[in-house]
Design an enzyme around this catalytic site. Structure first.
Site, PDB file in Angstrom:
ATOM      1  N   THR A 135       0.821  -1.201   0.000  1.00 27.88           N
ATOM      2  CA  THR A 135       0.000   0.000   0.000  1.00 27.88           C
ATOM      3  C   THR A 135       0.864   1.264   0.000  1.00 27.88           C
ATOM      4  OG1 THR A 135      -1.473   1.265   1.448  1.00 27.88           O
ATOM      5  CG2 THR A 135      -0.101  -0.335   2.533  1.00 27.88           C
ATOM      6  N   ASP A 136       0.284   2.374  -0.451  1.00 22.83           N
ATOM      7  CA  ASP A 136       0.993   3.657  -0.387  1.00 22.83           C
ATOM      8  C   ASP A 136       1.097   4.164   1.054  1.00 22.83           C
ATOM      9  OD1 ASP A 136      -1.671   4.357   0.011  1.00 22.83           O
ATOM     10  OD2 ASP A 136      -1.713   5.927  -1.520  1.00 22.83           O
ATOM     11  N   GLU A 137       0.301   3.570   1.968  1.00 24.66           N
ATOM     12  CA  GLU A 137       0.296   4.073   3.355  1.00 24.66           C
ATOM     13  C   GLU A 137       1.626   3.858   4.064  1.00 24.66           C
ATOM     14  OE1 GLU A 137      -3.092   3.420   5.758  1.00 24.66           O
ATOM     15  OE2 GLU A 137      -4.491   3.679   4.101  1.00 24.66           O
ATOM     16  N   TYR A 160      -1.902  -0.522  11.057  1.00 24.23           N
ATOM     17  CA  TYR A 160      -2.063  -1.187   9.753  1.00 24.23           C
ATOM     18  C   TYR A 160      -0.851  -0.915   8.856  1.00 24.23           C
ATOM     19  CZ  TYR A 160      -3.328  -1.582   4.811  1.00 24.23           C
ATOM     20  OH  TYR A 160      -3.306  -1.873   3.465  1.00 24.23           O
ATOM     21  N   LYS A 164       2.102  -3.433   7.380  1.00 28.06           N
ATOM     22  CA  LYS A 164       2.368  -3.618   5.946  1.00 28.06           C
ATOM     23  C   LYS A 164       3.831  -3.248   5.639  1.00 28.06           C
ATOM     24  CE  LYS A 164      -0.090  -4.636   3.026  1.00 28.06           C
ATOM     25  NZ  LYS A 164      -0.477  -5.970   2.488  1.00 28.06           N
ATOM     26  N   LEU A 200     -14.601   3.657   2.866  1.00 26.06           N
ATOM     27  CA  LEU A 200     -15.315   4.923   2.627  1.00 26.06           C
ATOM     28  C   LEU A 200     -16.362   4.854   1.506  1.00 26.06           C
ATOM     29  CD1 LEU A 200     -15.446   7.967   3.479  1.00 26.06           C
ATOM     30  CD2 LEU A 200     -13.974   8.408   1.528  1.00 26.06           C
TER      31      LEU A 200
END
Ligand code: NAD
Ligand code: DAU
Length: 354
Positions: A135-137, A160, A164, A200
């Site tokens: 993920t970009d997170e 989270y 990751k 969302l």
């Protein structure tokens, strides 16, 4: 020459992106390989997402955890696995804030177990690939300018994203230390069919249909970069076929929206599709307490996958939102079974006599 795809172990294939990936693969008549879908069927796993493919000889579903080393070992042995695509994860940031332990177990230890098994089985082979979906997170939070590139230092902020990030580091370590053939993708926010309605976009669509409040965290000015799930699936195919070993590829939509901007746009789409007044849906918007540690802005620079591998987005945001709203409106039975928890009985009903 694109890499040939043969016996693919897909983990987490009953979730949102995994099921879209498997559906895409099996939909292609020229895909002659086999997909072994290993999924623990947590709350986010719904085998009904792939019901149409139950009898496809190219598809095998196995209920189980990526943390179960014996089971993973057996699958590598039985199916002569040459490709792993690791989607399996706890994926929801809010849940990680309330219960981080399962995120560490699944995302870190589960990935470690898969890597260890691949290392054992692939020691003598040179035709294998482990694609880790991330993920970009992991890159943290941006201010009002700038983009995440593949060279951006990791700076995860939530349990989270920290889990990751850890799994990405372990995967890279296996490449450098043991020469395990690894590639990684780091993608931005996906939306589309089969997304669990805690995220969302589906949450807002379903709340609008039920005339419930639309909870916006904080001031609604946090920014995300949105990509239609089919375009993420195409990016994954591209990396599987052509990705360079040891490399990671950012994947994004070049499509930044503030949360409030996205929700208002979604109100317009739902209003059009259901013949309602958009202003009435917008009246449901309700600002609520912010998510702790809420990252301000994500924005992806995905020039690398575009230039080096030729991938590009194919679905505009207008089209993608319309398709998504349309899908939820026409799959209200799926929604009802997911909302009532009934989908979790699917496995007993469909596999009890096998
Ligand atoms: P999801 O929550 O919809 O699905 C996760 C799947 O993994 C479920 O089917 C679940 O049953 C399964 N799973 C969980 N624990 C497992 C375990 N121990 N063993 C086997 N299976 C297990 O998630 P998603 O949105 O489809 O995300 C898939 C992957 O893509 C994740 O790794 C996530 O970090 C990554 N990702 C997601 C997004 C996004 O916007 N959704 C964006 C970028 C990257
Ligand atoms: O960026 C990629 C990530 O996108 C993935 O790695 C994650 O698996 C995926 O869940 C998603 O994480 P986000 O936290 O960005 O997604 P979520 O849908 O939970 O929230 C999107 C934004 O909307 C975020 O800024 C929080 C906000 N939000 C979310 C919900 C559920 C609200 O304002 N209200 C809500 O009710």
């Amino acid at each position: 020459m694109p890499r040939a795809l043969r016996n693919i172990l897909v983990t987490g294939g009953c979730g949102f992106i995994g099921s879209n990936f498997i559906r895409h693969s099996l939909f292609q008549d020229n895909f002659s390989g086999k997909i072994i879908n290993l999924d623990a069927l947590t709350y986010a796993g719904n085998p009904e997402n792939l019901e149409d493919y139950q009898n496809d000889p190219r598809y095998v579903f196995v209920q189980g955890s990526i943390e179960n080393a014996q089971l993973v070992d057996r699958l590598f042995d039985t199916y002569d696995i040459d490709t792993v695509i690791n989607f399996a994860a706890e994926s929801h940031v809010d849940r990680s804030i309330h219960g981080p332990a399962q995120f560490m177990q699944t995302n870190v230890m589960g990935t470690f177990t898969l890597l260890e098994t691949a290392r054992k089985f692939w020691a003598e082979r040179n035709d294998t690939l482990f694609l880790h979906i991330s993920t970009d997170e992991v890159y943290g939070s941006l201010g009002s300018s700038g983009y995440f590139t593949e060279a951006t230092a990791y700076d995860p902020r939530s349990p989270y994203s920290a889990s990751k990030a850890s799994s990405d580091h372990v995967a890279r370590a296996y490449y450098h230390t043991y020469g395990l053939p690894i590639t990684l993708t780091n993608c931005s926010n996906n939306y589309g069919p089969y997304q669990f309605p805690e995220k969302l976009v589906p949450l807002m669509i379903l709340n609008m249909l039920e005339k419930k409040y639309l909870p916006v965290y904080g001031d609604g000015k946090n920014v995300r970069d949105w990509l239609y799930v089919q375009d993420h699936v195409l990016a994954i195919w591209t990396v599987l076929e052509q990705g360079a070993l040891g490399e990671c590829y950012n994947v994004g939509g070049d499509n930044e929206w503030s949360n409030i901007g996205l929700i208002e746009t979604l109100c317009d789409v739902v209003a059009r599709e259901t013949d309602q007044k958009s202003s009435e849906l917008k009246n449901l918007i309700h600002f609520v307490k912010d998510r702790p540690g809420h990252d301000q802005r994500y924005a992806i620079d995905c020039q690398k996958i575009k230039h080096n591998l030729g991938w590009k987005q194919t679905v505009s945001f207008t089209e993608g939102l319309q398709k998504t709203v349309h899908w939820y409106l026409h799959n209200m039975d799926w929604v009802k079974r997911v909302q009532s928890g009934e989908y979790q009985n699917w496995i007993q009903l469909n596999y009890q006599n096998r």
